[in-house]
Motif scaffolding. Sequence first.
Motif, short mmCIF file in Angstrom:
data_model
loop_
_atom_site.label_atom_id
_atom_site.label_comp_id
_atom_site.label_asym_id
_atom_site.label_seq_id
_atom_site.Cartn_x
_atom_site.Cartn_y
_atom_site.Cartn_z
N ASN A 66 0.80 -1.23 0.00
CA ASN A 66 0.00 0.00 0.00
C ASN A 66 0.83 1.28 0.00
O ASN A 66 0.44 2.28 0.58
CB ASN A 66 -1.00 0.00 1.17
N ILE A 67 1.98 1.22 -0.65
CA ILE A 67 2.77 2.41 -0.94
C ILE A 67 2.83 2.45 -2.47
O ILE A 67 3.80 2.02 -3.07
CB ILE A 67 4.18 2.34 -0.33
N CYS A 68 1.76 2.92 -3.06
CA CYS A 68 1.59 2.81 -4.51
C CYS A 68 2.02 4.11 -5.19
O CYS A 68 1.24 5.04 -5.35
CB CYS A 68 0.14 2.48 -4.83
N ARG A 69 3.30 4.14 -5.53
CA ARG A 69 3.88 5.31 -6.18
C ARG A 69 4.98 4.82 -7.11
O ARG A 69 5.90 4.12 -6.69
CB ARG A 69 4.46 6.24 -5.10
N MET A 70 4.87 5.15 -8.39
CA MET A 70 5.86 4.71 -9.36
C MET A 70 7.08 5.64 -9.33
O MET A 70 6.94 6.86 -9.34
CB MET A 70 5.27 4.69 -10.77
N GLU A 71 8.26 5.01 -9.23
CA GLU A 71 9.53 5.74 -9.24
C GLU A 71 10.49 4.97 -10.14
O GLU A 71 10.78 3.80 -9.87
CB GLU A 71 10.12 5.84 -7.83
N ASP A 72 10.98 5.62 -11.19
CA ASP A 72 11.92 4.99 -12.11
C ASP A 72 11.42 3.66 -12.67
O ASP A 72 12.16 2.69 -12.78
CB ASP A 72 13.28 4.79 -11.44
N GLY A 73 10.12 3.59 -12.96
CA GLY A 73 9.55 2.41 -13.58
C GLY A 73 9.14 1.30 -12.63
O GLY A 73 8.66 0.26 -13.07
N LEU A 74 9.34 1.50 -11.32
CA LEU A 74 8.98 0.49 -10.33
C LEU A 74 8.11 1.12 -9.25
O LEU A 74 8.28 2.30 -8.90
CB LEU A 74 10.22 -0.10 -9.66
N CYS A 75 7.23 0.32 -8.68
CA CYS A 75 6.45 0.78 -7.54
C CYS A 75 7.39 0.94 -6.35
O CYS A 75 8.19 0.04 -6.05
CB CYS A 75 5.36 -0.23 -7.20
N ALA A 76 7.32 2.07 -5.67
CA ALA A 76 8.19 2.33 -4.52
C ALA A 76 7.92 1.37 -3.37
O ALA A 76 8.81 1.09 -2.57
CB ALA A 76 8.00 3.77 -4.04
N GLY A 77 6.72 0.81 -3.30
CA GLY A 77 6.38 -0.08 -2.21
C GLY A 77 6.74 -1.53 -2.46
O GLY A 77 7.39 -2.17 -1.64
N LEU B 119 8.11 -2.85 -5.56
CA LEU B 119 9.15 -3.03 -6.58
C LEU B 119 8.69 -3.79 -7.82
O LEU B 119 9.49 -4.37 -8.54
CB LEU B 119 10.40 -3.69 -6.00
N ARG B 120 7.38 -3.78 -8.10
CA ARG B 120 6.88 -4.37 -9.33
C ARG B 120 6.80 -3.29 -10.41
O ARG B 120 6.62 -2.11 -10.11
CB ARG B 120 5.49 -4.97 -9.15
N THR B 121 6.90 -3.72 -11.67
CA THR B 121 6.67 -2.80 -12.78
C THR B 121 5.16 -2.59 -12.93
O THR B 121 4.36 -3.37 -12.39
CB THR B 121 7.22 -3.38 -14.10
N ILE B 122 4.79 -1.57 -13.69
CA ILE B 122 3.37 -1.33 -13.91
C ILE B 122 2.72 -2.52 -14.63
O ILE B 122 1.58 -2.88 -14.35
CB ILE B 122 3.13 0.01 -14.67
#
Length: 67
Positions: free
Chosen positions: A11-22, A24-27
């Motif tokens: 539940n830390i859903c924020r994309m950073e450099d192509g990965l979710c910050a929470g 670490l999955r790609t979109i």
Amino acid sequence: MPEAVASPCVNICRMEDGLCAGCLRTIDEIARWASSGDEDKRLILAAVAQRRIRRDPDADPACNCSD
């Protein structure tokens, strides 16, 4: 029957450099999770574990925790 593979979402859903910050999955991995079978989900989790190690070599690759 084996238990379903749990989502790595924290539940830390924020994309950073192509990965979710929470998690670490790609979109793409996030989008296909719900329709993926357990084998594909395990492959995604393995990729996440490798990303976690690359990000922090001392991290526990099995940890599904946020930074």
